[in-house]
Design a protein around this motif. Structure first.
Motif, PDB file in Angstrom:
ATOM      1  N   GLN A  28       0.858  -1.180   0.000  1.00 56.07           N
ATOM      2  CA  GLN A  28       0.000   0.000   0.000  1.00 56.07           C
ATOM      3  C   GLN A  28       0.894   1.228   0.000  1.00 56.07           C
ATOM      4  O   GLN A  28       1.862   1.304   0.752  1.00 56.07           O
ATOM      5  CB  GLN A  28      -0.901   0.027   1.229  1.00 56.07           C
ATOM      6  N   ASP A  29       0.545   2.221  -0.846  1.00 52.13           N
ATOM      7  CA  ASP A  29       1.331   3.450  -0.861  1.00 52.13           C
ATOM      8  C   ASP A  29       0.810   4.409   0.213  1.00 52.13           C
ATOM      9  O   ASP A  29      -0.051   4.041   1.021  1.00 52.13           O
ATOM     10  CB  ASP A  29       1.346   4.075  -2.255  1.00 52.13           C
ATOM     11  N   GLN A  30       1.315   5.645   0.221  1.00 50.70           N
ATOM     12  CA  GLN A  30       0.928   6.612   1.256  1.00 50.70           C
ATOM     13  C   GLN A  30      -0.560   6.940   1.229  1.00 50.70           C
ATOM     14  O   GLN A  30      -1.140   7.271   2.256  1.00 50.70           O
ATOM     15  CB  GLN A  30       1.729   7.922   1.087  1.00 50.70           C
ATOM     16  N   ASP A  31      -1.181   6.859   0.050  1.00 50.65           N
ATOM     17  CA  ASP A  31      -2.612   7.147  -0.077  1.00 50.65           C
ATOM     18  C   ASP A  31      -3.465   5.915   0.160  1.00 50.65           C
ATOM     19  O   ASP A  31      -4.659   5.916  -0.126  1.00 50.65           O
ATOM     20  CB  ASP A  31      -2.914   7.713  -1.470  1.00 50.65           C
ATOM     21  N   ARG A  32      -2.856   4.810   0.633  1.00 53.05           N
ATOM     22  CA  ARG A  32      -3.515   3.537   0.941  1.00 53.05           C
ATOM     23  C   ARG A  32      -4.078   2.857  -0.306  1.00 53.05           C
ATOM     24  O   ARG A  32      -5.018   2.088  -0.238  1.00 53.05           O
ATOM     25  CB  ARG A  32      -4.591   3.713   2.015  1.00 53.05           C
ATOM     26  N   ARG A  33      -3.482   3.159  -1.479  1.00 52.12           N
ATOM     27  CA  ARG A  33      -3.841   2.471  -2.715  1.00 52.12           C
ATOM     28  C   ARG A  33      -2.982   1.226  -2.838  1.00 52.12           C
ATOM     29  O   ARG A  33      -1.785   1.261  -2.544  1.00 52.12           O
ATOM     30  CB  ARG A  33      -3.632   3.368  -3.929  1.00 52.12           C
ATOM     31  N   VAL A  34      -3.582   0.146  -3.285  1.00 56.15           N
ATOM     32  CA  VAL A  34      -2.829  -1.094  -3.463  1.00 56.15           C
ATOM     33  C   VAL A  34      -1.963  -0.967  -4.705  1.00 56.15           C
ATOM     34  O   VAL A  34      -2.421  -0.528  -5.765  1.00 56.15           O
ATOM     35  CB  VAL A  34      -3.788  -2.304  -3.590  1.00 56.15           C
ATOM     36  N   THR A  35      -0.715  -1.332  -4.590  1.00 55.76           N
ATOM     37  CA  THR A  35       0.225  -1.269  -5.704  1.00 55.76           C
ATOM     38  C   THR A  35       1.124  -2.500  -5.652  1.00 55.76           C
ATOM     39  O   THR A  35       1.236  -3.144  -4.622  1.00 55.76           O
ATOM     40  CB  THR A  35       1.048   0.039  -5.650  1.00 55.76           C
ATOM     41  N   PRO A  76     -16.601   1.381 -11.315  1.00 53.01           N
ATOM     42  CA  PRO A  76     -16.243   1.264  -9.898  1.00 53.01           C
ATOM     43  C   PRO A  76     -17.453   1.040  -8.993  1.00 53.01           C
ATOM     44  O   PRO A  76     -17.352   0.335  -7.989  1.00 53.01           O
ATOM     45  CB  PRO A  76     -15.580   2.609  -9.572  1.00 53.01           C
TER      46      PRO A  76
END
Length: 138
Positions: A28-35, A76
């Motif tokens: 998870q990146d800083q914006d809590r998006r899965v990567t 979405p």
């Protein structure tokens, strides 16, 4: 990391909608998006048709119902609704399985034979003027 030469292969050989397998755990990146920080990838399935346009999406209601997988990819809201319903469906299935129920796919009688993966069979009916078709997905 893939490295520049491998990234160029990735960029040039894949299209939107292709399915790939990637080695490396999801983060998870800083914006809590899965990567995913990919070490290597494999093409699992090539998209035979392009996805609908980003801004227009699926506008045909019949296409939304017939191609549910596509609706889940591009809308979405549909994906969020499916994600929200999944725990309830899983709970019902688990409860029934714990009680030794079995899940059986039942053919549906329809007025018109149809469906992408359907093999229709003429069904004898008590109403001789109106033939029904048994739609069974193989």
């Amino acid at each position: 990391m893939l490295g520049e030469p491998r990234y160029q292969v990735f960029k040039k050989s894949l299209d939107l909608g292709d399915i790939i397998g990637a080695t490396r755990p999801a983060l998870q990146d800083q914006d809590r998006r899965v990567t995913v920080r990919v070490d290597s990838f494999t093409l699992v399935s090539k998209a035979l048709r392009p996805l609908p346009e980003k801004w227009h999406g699926l506008t045909d209601p019949e296409q939304v119902y017939r191609q549910r997988y596509l609706d889940l990819i591009v809308n979405p809201e549909s994906r969020a609704a499916a994600d929200a319903a999944q725990p309830d469906v899983a709970s019902v299935r688990r409860t029934l399985a714990d009680r030794k129920f079995i899940e059986v796919e039942t053919p549906v009688l329809e007025g018109v034979a149809g469906g992408a993966a359907a093999a229709s069979v003429r069904h004898p009916s008590q109403c001789p003027r109106r033939g029904l078709f048994s739609t069974h997905r193989a």
